[in-house]
Design a protein around this motif. Sequence first.
Motif, PDB file in Angstrom:
ATOM      1  N   LEU A  41      10.577  13.361   1.678  1.00 57.12           N
ATOM      2  CA  LEU A  41      10.173  14.125   0.497  1.00 57.12           C
ATOM      3  C   LEU A  41       9.185  13.349  -0.375  1.00 57.12           C
ATOM      4  O   LEU A  41       8.862  13.780  -1.487  1.00 57.12           O
ATOM      5  N   SER A  42       8.720  12.199   0.114  1.00 59.28           N
ATOM      6  CA  SER A  42       7.764  11.337  -0.603  1.00 59.28           C
ATOM      7  C   SER A  42       8.333  10.789  -1.914  1.00 59.28           C
ATOM      8  O   SER A  42       7.590  10.487  -2.844  1.00 59.28           O
ATOM      9  N   LEU A  43       9.637  10.677  -1.980  1.00 64.08           N
ATOM     10  CA  LEU A  43      10.270  10.054  -3.136  1.00 64.08           C
ATOM     11  C   LEU A  43      10.381   8.544  -2.943  1.00 64.08           C
ATOM     12  O   LEU A  43      10.539   7.797  -3.916  1.00 64.08           O
ATOM     13  N   LEU A  44      10.324   8.105  -1.695  1.00 58.49           N
ATOM     14  CA  LEU A  44      10.386   6.691  -1.344  1.00 58.49           C
ATOM     15  C   LEU A  44       9.272   6.392  -0.342  1.00 58.49           C
ATOM     16  O   LEU A  44       8.825   7.293   0.373  1.00 58.49           O
ATOM     17  N   THR A  62       0.829  -1.212   0.000  1.00 61.85           N
ATOM     18  CA  THR A  62       0.000   0.000   0.000  1.00 61.85           C
ATOM     19  C   THR A  62       0.859   1.257   0.000  1.00 61.85           C
ATOM     20  O   THR A  62       0.560   2.235  -0.687  1.00 61.85           O
ATOM     21  N   ARG A  63       1.940   1.247   0.777  1.00 63.24           N
ATOM     22  CA  ARG A  63       2.814   2.421   0.847  1.00 63.24           C
ATOM     23  C   ARG A  63       3.476   2.717  -0.491  1.00 63.24           C
ATOM     24  O   ARG A  63       3.699   3.879  -0.837  1.00 63.24           O
ATOM     25  N   ILE A  64       3.796   1.673  -1.244  1.00 63.21           N
ATOM     26  CA  ILE A  64       4.420   1.878  -2.558  1.00 63.21           C
ATOM     27  C   ILE A  64       3.403   2.457  -3.539  1.00 63.21           C
ATOM     28  O   ILE A  64       3.680   3.423  -4.254  1.00 63.21           O
ATOM     29  N   VAL A  65       2.218   1.882  -3.548  1.00 64.79           N
ATOM     30  CA  VAL A  65       1.168   2.367  -4.450  1.00 64.79           C
ATOM     31  C   VAL A  65       0.785   3.801  -4.104  1.00 64.79           C
ATOM     32  O   VAL A  65       0.529   4.627  -4.993  1.00 64.79           O
ATOM     33  N   ALA A  66       0.748   4.113  -2.807  1.00 65.13           N
ATOM     34  CA  ALA A  66       0.334   5.445  -2.354  1.00 65.13           C
ATOM     35  C   ALA A  66       1.244   6.553  -2.877  1.00 65.13           C
ATOM     36  O   ALA A  66       0.807   7.695  -3.043  1.00 65.13           O
ATOM     37  N   LEU A  67       2.517   6.239  -3.143  1.00 68.21           N
ATOM     38  CA  LEU A  67       3.431   7.253  -3.687  1.00 68.21           C
ATOM     39  C   LEU A  67       2.954   7.769  -5.038  1.00 68.21           C
ATOM     40  O   LEU A  67       3.153   8.940  -5.378  1.00 68.21           O
ATOM     41  N   GLU A  97       2.883  13.667   3.730  1.00 66.65           N
ATOM     42  CA  GLU A  97       2.326  14.916   3.204  1.00 66.65           C
ATOM     43  C   GLU A  97       2.457  16.043   4.224  1.00 66.65           C
ATOM     44  O   GLU A  97       2.832  17.174   3.883  1.00 66.65           O
ATOM     45  N   HIS A  98       2.170  15.752   5.479  1.00 64.24           N
ATOM     46  CA  HIS A  98       2.307  16.767   6.520  1.00 64.24           C
ATOM     47  C   HIS A  98       3.781  17.112   6.748  1.00 64.24           C
ATOM     48  O   HIS A  98       4.108  18.252   7.085  1.00 64.24           O
ATOM     49  N   GLY A  99       4.653  16.121   6.558  1.00 70.13           N
ATOM     50  CA  GLY A  99       6.081  16.389   6.689  1.00 70.13           C
ATOM     51  C   GLY A  99       6.568  17.378   5.648  1.00 70.13           C
ATOM     52  O   GLY A  99       7.356  18.282   5.948  1.00 70.13           O
ATOM     53  N   LYS A 100       6.101  17.228   4.417  1.00 69.44           N
ATOM     54  CA  LYS A 100       6.488  18.165   3.353  1.00 69.44           C
ATOM     55  C   LYS A 100       5.949  19.566   3.630  1.00 69.44           C
ATOM     56  O   LYS A 100       6.628  20.560   3.355  1.00 69.44           O
ATOM     57  N   ILE A 101       4.743  19.630   4.164  1.00 74.82           N
ATOM     58  CA  ILE A 101       4.171  20.941   4.500  1.00 74.82           C
ATOM     59  C   ILE A 101       5.022  21.627   5.572  1.00 74.82           C
ATOM     60  O   ILE A 101       5.337  22.818   5.481  1.00 74.82           O
ATOM     61  N   ALA A 102       5.415  20.852   6.592  1.00 67.25           N
ATOM     62  CA  ALA A 102       6.240  21.406   7.672  1.00 67.25           C
ATOM     63  C   ALA A 102       7.591  21.865   7.143  1.00 67.25           C
ATOM     64  O   ALA A 102       8.085  22.941   7.491  1.00 67.25           O
ATOM     65  N   LEU A 103       8.202  21.053   6.286  1.00 69.92           N
ATOM     66  CA  LEU A 103       9.504  21.405   5.713  1.00 69.92           C
ATOM     67  C   LEU A 103       9.438  22.710   4.933  1.00 69.92           C
ATOM     68  O   LEU A 103      10.310  23.578   5.056  1.00 69.92           O
ATOM     69  N   VAL A 156      17.891   7.412   2.039  1.00 68.28           N
ATOM     70  CA  VAL A 156      16.587   6.769   2.188  1.00 68.28           C
ATOM     71  C   VAL A 156      15.686   7.584   3.108  1.00 68.28           C
ATOM     72  O   VAL A 156      14.497   7.774   2.825  1.00 68.28           O
ATOM     73  N   ASN A 157      16.241   8.089   4.218  1.00 68.36           N
ATOM     74  CA  ASN A 157      15.423   8.875   5.145  1.00 68.36           C
ATOM     75  C   ASN A 157      14.906  10.147   4.488  1.00 68.36           C
ATOM     76  O   ASN A 157      13.710  10.466   4.580  1.00 68.36           O
ATOM     77  N   ILE A 158      15.778  10.889   3.816  1.00 66.83           N
ATOM     78  CA  ILE A 158      15.349  12.126   3.163  1.00 66.83           C
ATOM     79  C   ILE A 158      14.394  11.816   2.018  1.00 66.83           C
ATOM     80  O   ILE A 158      13.427  12.548   1.779  1.00 66.83           O
ATOM     81  N   GLY A 159      14.640  10.707   1.311  1.00 64.37           N
ATOM     82  CA  GLY A 159      13.718  10.282   0.257  1.00 64.37           C
ATOM     83  C   GLY A 159      12.327  10.010   0.801  1.00 64.37           C
ATOM     84  O   GLY A 159      11.315  10.339   0.169  1.00 64.37           O
TER      85      GLY A 159
END
Length: 389
Positions: A341-344, A223-228, A242-248, A335-338
Amino acid sequence: MEKLNNSKKGFSGFLKGFDFISLFLALFASAYGLALVYSATHKSLTGGKIISSDVRSMFVSVVLGLIIAVIVSNIDYEIISKLWPIAAAACVGLMIFTYFFGKAPASRPDARSWLDLKIFYFQPSELLKVGFIISFSYHLDMVRDKINELKTIIPLLVHIAVPIGLVLLTGDAGSALIFMIMFIGMLFFARVHWGYFVAGICAIIVGFTVAWRTGIISGLQRTRIVALFYPEQYEAVMYQQEHGKIALGSGGLFGQGYLRGDMTQAVTGGVPENQNDMVLTVAGEELGFIGAAAVVLLLGLLVFKVLKTAISARDNVGYLMCSGIAVMLFAQVVVNIGMELSLLPCIGITLPLFSAGGSSSLCIYLALGLELSIYRYSRAPKETLFYTR
């Protein structure tokens, strides 16, 4: 008087052969990480508490890690490398114990990957990474003259299959990915022919396709892979990222101010687990682009310094061990930063030295102790070395 002179010689030898730059970068990163974790958990403090359990366990692990790093730095890494069977057996035994008696924290109910040590939860897979670096470096050094022969590559594949299989059994898919990157990176530094990398990439693609179609990759991982690719259809799954990107992005250039981040300090509607996997969002929101860039710069400098030690190591084992440590740190950062940023997909990988988590910081300092040993014994003349007896 003679004893005093000997102690002065020993202390000056200790200072002369010590890699202060690597240790300073690590300690500065840990101090920065403690500040970020304190901010992320500040809102949860109740009953007159000064610090959270996350900050306390992280501080204890940094202090213990520093002591371990200094001790290991005074042991010749060549001796440590020759003890690889003991290190490997201990790590494998600990992973098997975790499989039967491991705990799953509330944030990761799908992964029984932790042991409850009362002071903090310990994740044996972090120690397994260090054990793998030691044993795999020795393995690569043993076969360095025949590194590109197929009969050499097959045992190397078996070597990596063991740790990957063990971490998958405990439900830790994130660590399995890190082990795979470490394996590929160390083969690269061992100068394996590029043809094997092409074949390996093809095998990974085929294996992933088969695992996807047969349902081996299923449940939350699938599910996490498809959700990307379809975030609007999986809002609940993508909530954290998504909330992490907003905060960043909300921090701008200089941030909203330490302990003043709207989402970091929100009781509800904030970024889940921002003291762990999403700690970079705290730096981005409260300290802005400058604060987030400083995190990446510190870790980048540390990786560069470890690689520099690898290049100047006195032998192939030291070169490979330092290379493995650098690849491990680099893989976790990317991997963590990916993830943030919703890249992974979100797979539970901490940001080295910044995320809360005692076992991660403790084992990174253990790995850095090996780097300090390689630095010391590759440069300092024998007569000036300081030995811990």
